[in-house]
Design a protein around this motif. Structure first.
Motif, PDB file in Angstrom:
ATOM      1  N   LEU A  67      52.818  30.976  32.540  1.00  0.00           N
ATOM      2  CA  LEU A  67      51.953  32.068  32.229  1.00  0.00           C
ATOM      3  C   LEU A  67      51.290  32.743  33.463  1.00  0.00           C
ATOM      4  O   LEU A  67      51.185  32.029  34.457  1.00  0.00           O
ATOM      5  N   THR A  68      51.017  34.049  33.492  1.00  0.00           N
ATOM      6  CA  THR A  68      50.444  34.534  34.525  1.00  0.00           C
ATOM      7  C   THR A  68      49.051  34.269  34.616  1.00  0.00           C
ATOM      8  O   THR A  68      48.431  34.001  33.385  1.00  0.00           O
ATOM      9  N   VAL A  69      48.157  34.462  35.712  1.00  0.00           N
ATOM     10  CA  VAL A  69      46.846  34.167  35.751  1.00  0.00           C
ATOM     11  C   VAL A  69      45.928  35.047  34.629  1.00  0.00           C
ATOM     12  O   VAL A  69      45.331  34.749  34.079  1.00  0.00           O
ATOM     13  N   SER A  70      46.521  36.621  34.731  1.00  0.00           N
ATOM     14  CA  SER A  70      45.718  37.496  34.005  1.00  0.00           C
ATOM     15  C   SER A  70      46.106  37.051  32.436  1.00  0.00           C
ATOM     16  O   SER A  70      45.179  37.299  31.540  1.00  0.00           O
ATOM     17  N   GLU A  71      47.337  36.395  32.344  1.00  0.00           N
ATOM     18  CA  GLU A  71      47.564  36.287  30.800  1.00  0.00           C
ATOM     19  C   GLU A  71      46.476  34.976  30.313  1.00  0.00           C
ATOM     20  O   GLU A  71      46.051  35.010  29.139  1.00  0.00           O
ATOM     21  N   ILE A  72      46.346  34.074  31.109  1.00  0.00           N
ATOM     22  CA  ILE A  72      45.451  32.751  31.009  1.00  0.00           C
ATOM     23  C   ILE A  72      44.029  33.303  30.880  1.00  0.00           C
ATOM     24  O   ILE A  72      43.515  32.950  29.783  1.00  0.00           O
ATOM     25  N   THR A  73      43.696  34.087  31.782  1.00  0.00           N
ATOM     26  CA  THR A  73      42.367  34.824  31.538  1.00  0.00           C
ATOM     27  C   THR A  73      41.905  35.486  30.231  1.00  0.00           C
ATOM     28  O   THR A  73      40.924  35.151  29.716  1.00  0.00           O
ATOM     29  N   THR A  74      43.075  36.309  29.874  1.00  0.00           N
ATOM     30  CA  THR A  74      42.765  36.943  28.716  1.00  0.00           C
ATOM     31  C   THR A  74      42.879  36.029  27.357  1.00  0.00           C
ATOM     32  O   THR A  74      41.900  36.230  26.442  1.00  0.00           O
ATOM     33  N   ILE A  75      43.777  34.920  27.535  1.00  0.00           N
ATOM     34  CA  ILE A  75      43.831  34.248  26.124  1.00  0.00           C
ATOM     35  C   ILE A  75      42.382  33.135  26.267  1.00  0.00           C
ATOM     36  O   ILE A  75      42.078  33.141  25.032  1.00  0.00           O
ATOM     37  N   LEU A  76      41.857  32.834  27.394  1.00  0.00           N
ATOM     38  CA  LEU A  76      40.688  31.958  27.100  1.00  0.00           C
ATOM     39  C   LEU A  76      39.550  32.727  27.135  1.00  0.00           C
ATOM     40  O   LEU A  76      38.239  32.225  26.882  1.00  0.00           O
ATOM     41  N   GLY A  77      39.647  34.068  27.414  1.00  0.00           N
ATOM     42  CA  GLY A  77      38.297  34.975  27.400  1.00  0.00           C
ATOM     43  C   GLY A  77      37.360  34.634  28.500  1.00  0.00           C
ATOM     44  O   GLY A  77      36.165  34.465  28.431  1.00  0.00           O
ATOM     45  N   GLN A  78      37.856  34.035  29.726  1.00  0.00           N
ATOM     46  CA  GLN A  78      37.079  33.770  30.849  1.00  0.00           C
ATOM     47  C   GLN A  78      37.434  34.573  32.043  1.00  0.00           C
ATOM     48  O   GLN A  78      38.436  35.112  32.170  1.00  0.00           O
ATOM     49  N   SER A  79      36.382  34.350  33.038  1.00  0.00           N
ATOM     50  CA  SER A  79      36.790  35.173  34.090  1.00  0.00           C
ATOM     51  C   SER A  79      37.698  34.885  34.961  1.00  0.00           C
ATOM     52  O   SER A  79      38.160  33.499  35.017  1.00  0.00           O
ATOM     53  N   GLN A  80      38.548  35.585  35.859  1.00  0.00           N
ATOM     54  CA  GLN A  80      39.549  35.306  36.702  1.00  0.00           C
ATOM     55  C   GLN A  80      39.221  34.154  37.900  1.00  0.00           C
ATOM     56  O   GLN A  80      39.749  33.342  38.021  1.00  0.00           O
ATOM     57  N   PRO A  81      37.957  34.378  38.628  1.00  0.00           N
ATOM     58  CA  PRO A  81      37.701  33.516  39.481  1.00  0.00           C
ATOM     59  C   PRO A  81      37.405  32.088  38.890  1.00  0.00           C
ATOM     60  O   PRO A  81      37.935  30.970  39.601  1.00  0.00           O
TER      61      PRO A  81
END
Ligand code: SAM
Length: 331
Positions: free
Chosen positions: A30-44
């Motif tokens: 997964l890309t980091v932005s996909e993980i961010t979207t799935i988890l609903g958490q901030s990128q940092p």
């Protein structure tokens, strides 16, 4: 695995967000932005957790242009103790836990959204595809090399994955007895049928089908071709696995795609997910599917060429040894 290593792995995954990330990555990279979207958490926050997992040797990343992909390390997948831990994590994500079930659903939605974006692109560009495919290199050079890769002989069954306008079925037509090309796009298939009819190729069919699970018996194809398709897929390795399943002992898989490049606009304007593939990556898919990578051709653009896309053709072969083939399909 030593006690120290075991402890560091459990410390790394023994936290809610990191456990959820590991559960997601057992499903695919997964890309980091996909993980961010799935988890609903901030990128940092996600990046910080990913770093902890990477420091424990569980995940690794690779950059391709502007996108950073994360996946589980080969070591974690192959070390028996770590693989057992990963199996347990994967099983948890199939459990009834509300959070993990929701993550799984969001993962599926993210994959479906990507596939829909690519499908919409092919629907919109079906008529233009024969012009678009010439953007890379003189098509006739590539086609000649692709057909040569299959050897001189005549064979029985040819399968083209992601057949699009049916061009591969056409250029291989005098080599096979029966050809079948699969595609998910009805618009592409309509064009493929019209093209095959125009070219008088009556011994090939264009059929609707998902190249990840095709309605064909294992070991039924002599040659499988996948031309300019893998860079649209989230799991190109799974496509190779399905191609390997279709091959007879000694059968050949011809993959044609791009060498690694940096043309980011192909993602935005042409629905590409991956910016080309290295020989090592293709070899790792072959290894995982029980194929041997036999030959690689590199077709570089002329130095005055603006687009600078290098086309690669990889020839992979199924073992002639039936025992190796059996263990491959059992894996
Ligand atoms: C770039 S076109 C290439 C077509 C053809 N191989 C050629 O070289 O002209 C990629 C094709 O793959 C098809 N495709 C993408 N994902 C697929 C899938 N999961 N199963 C079957 N076809 C798929 C698209 O619909 C599209 O027609």
């Amino acid at each position: 695995m030593t006690l120290d290593l075991t402890l560091s792995v459990f410390r790394a995954i023994g936290e809610e967000t990191r456990l959820r990330i590991m559960a997601l990555l057992t499903k695919g990279e997964l890309t980091v932005s996909e993980i961010t979207t799935i988890l609903g958490q901030s990128q940092p926050r996600v990046s910080r957790h990913l770093k902890i997992l990477a420091d424990a040797g569980m995940t690794e990343r690779h950059r391709e242009g502007a996108w950073m992909f994360y996946r589980i390390t080969v070591k974690a997948q192959t070390d028996p103790s770590l693989a057992a831990i990963l199996d347990a994590v994967a099983a948890m994500s199939r459990s009834e836990d509300r959070i993990l079930v929701r993550d799984s659903e969001r993962f599926a939605q993210s994959r479906a959204a990507r596939a829909a974006q690519a499908a919409a692109y092919f629907q919109d560009n079906a008529k233009e595809w024969n012009r678009l495919r010439r953007l890379h290199l003189p098509e006739s050079d590539i086609e000649k090399r692709i057909v040569n890769m299959a050897g001189d002989d005549h064979f029985d069954v040819f399968v083209d994955l992601g057949t699009g306008t049916g061009r591969m079925l056409e250029i291989f037509a005098d080599r096979y007895e029966a050809g079948v090309g699969y595609d998910l796009s009805h618009e592409m298939l309509a064009l493929a049928r019209a093209n095959l009819e125009k070219a008088n190729v009556g011994h090939a069919q264009a059929r609707h089908g998902d190249l990840f699970s095709l309605p064909m018996e294992p070991g039924s194809a002599d040659v499988v071709c996948v031309h300019q398709v893998l860079h649209y897929l989230a799991e190109p390795d799974e496509a190779v696995r399905e191609a390997a399943r279709l091959l007879k002992p000694g059968g050949r898989l011809i993959i044609s795609d791009f060498a690694p490049h940096e043309l980011e606009f192909l993602r935005d304007e042409h629905a590409h997910r991956r910016l080309g593939f290295s020989d090592d990556e293709v070899r790792s898919w072959c290894d995982a599917s029980g194929l041997d990578l036999k030959n690689v051709e590199t077709l570089s653009p002329a130095s005055n060429e603006k687009k600078k896309l290098t086309v690669k053709i990889w020839l992979c072969e199924a073992p002639a040894d039936v025992r190796r083939l059996r263990s491959r399909s059992a894996a």
